[in-house]
Design a protein around this motif. Sequence first.
Motif, PDB file in Angstrom:
ATOM      1  N   ALA A   2       0.846  -1.194   0.000  1.00 32.57           N
ATOM      2  CA  ALA A   2       0.000   0.000   0.000  1.00 32.57           C
ATOM      3  C   ALA A   2       0.879   1.240   0.000  1.00 32.57           C
ATOM      4  O   ALA A   2       1.761   1.398   0.845  1.00 32.57           O
TER       5      ALA A   2
ATOM      6  N   ALA B 239      -4.439   3.555   2.268  1.00 30.45           N
ATOM      7  CA  ALA B 239      -4.794   2.266   2.875  1.00 30.45           C
ATOM      8  C   ALA B 239      -4.004   2.110   4.162  1.00 30.45           C
ATOM      9  O   ALA B 239      -2.778   1.996   4.136  1.00 30.45           O
TER      10      ALA B 239
ATOM     11  N   LEU C 185      -3.736  -3.720   5.454  1.00 30.81           N
ATOM     12  CA  LEU C 185      -3.985  -4.748   4.447  1.00 30.81           C
ATOM     13  C   LEU C 185      -4.042  -6.105   5.129  1.00 30.81           C
ATOM     14  O   LEU C 185      -3.239  -6.391   6.016  1.00 30.81           O
TER      15      LEU C 185
ATOM     16  N   ALA D  90      -8.414  -3.934   2.090  1.00 30.30           N
ATOM     17  CA  ALA D  90      -7.668  -2.702   2.332  1.00 30.30           C
ATOM     18  C   ALA D  90      -8.607  -1.707   3.001  1.00 30.30           C
ATOM     19  O   ALA D  90      -9.633  -1.340   2.432  1.00 30.30           O
ATOM     20  N   THR D  91      -8.263  -1.291   4.219  1.00 38.02           N
ATOM     21  CA  THR D  91      -9.108  -0.337   4.929  1.00 38.02           C
ATOM     22  C   THR D  91      -8.674   1.087   4.587  1.00 38.02           C
ATOM     23  O   THR D  91      -7.490   1.425   4.631  1.00 38.02           O
ATOM     24  N   LEU D  92      -9.668   1.924   4.266  1.00 34.04           N
ATOM     25  CA  LEU D  92      -9.445   3.301   3.822  1.00 34.04           C
ATOM     26  C   LEU D  92     -10.233   4.227   4.741  1.00 34.04           C
ATOM     27  O   LEU D  92     -11.361   4.617   4.444  1.00 34.04           O
TER      28      LEU D  92
END
Length: 335
Positions: free
Chosen positions: A79, A105, A108, A117-119
């Motif tokens: 990321a 991100a 992961l 993938a956290t946003l």
Amino acid sequence: MRSSATVGTGVVLVCALVLSGCSSKSGDSTDTLQVVADPVAATAPVSPQPAAAPAGTVIASPEVTALAADPATGTLAVAVPDAVLLYRAADLAAAPLRVPVAGRAEHLRVSGGVLLATLPAAGQVARIALPGGEVSTLTVAGQPAGAVVEGDRTLVAVRDRKAVDVFSGGQLTKTIEGQLYSADDVLQAGGNTVVLDELRTALFSVDVDGGTMAEGLRAGDGATNAVADSFGRVLVVDTRAGALLAFSTGPLLLRQRYPVPGGAYGLAYDAQRALAWVTLTERNEVVGFDVRGGEPVEKYRFPTVRQPDSVTVEERSGRVVVGSAAGEGVQVIQS
């Protein structure tokens, strides 16, 4: 560079300090878990200039915010700001597939056959198919900080809402709240679900079917990162105290606390070799511990790129991959 020396003396613990009926307000002085009046989450200590050249090879890269590796497809995910780069682990010199995402991100994880993938700034979890890179998204009300697939459901830790959201078929079906100051990651270990709260520096069991937050345990003085191992445990880095903690699940018990000085922060687990890899940002090092026994045993120690905030393992080969949050590249080490 390889070392078999052990740092410090390990302490093996069995601890059942169950936290129940705790206040959800950080200012409540009756909270037995609270250490300071206004808790602040621990962060990675700042790295000095490296004293030694990084081990292995370094691939040029902008700031790395997270890493993950998928042994099933032989994919390394890196990321960087506004994208996730997908490398073929068998040919890391080849140009990666660039997958645009809606911002930075933060985390992961390969789970349920997809890359999550956290946003947090976008309020999204990107579900990235491997190795092709096709993307679908979950829209989250708030700041998603960590996610994991459990059967046909996706569990999302939502930091600012202090909750775990449960999605099925892309739709929100349940929200689980209670006791948290922040929800910073959610993991599956030994068939049990656990959430990491960095503000309370604690772990909590989650009854997903019942929709409740169950018992909680203190996780050191400043927990920052956590992974599930292959023994049904959750490993946690205590960055403030410089330690690696091991918790069994079902019930939640602290089993080990092992000193890891030097700015312990990044954490990864190699299931094939039962190795936990911890980055030391104050020393620009990464250390590999065998965690099969009663306490961790140091097996490897390597110099890294500056600010090694993230680490993962390519399990097919045993290669360790370290990401520089200072924009100094992706480091690949054959252990």
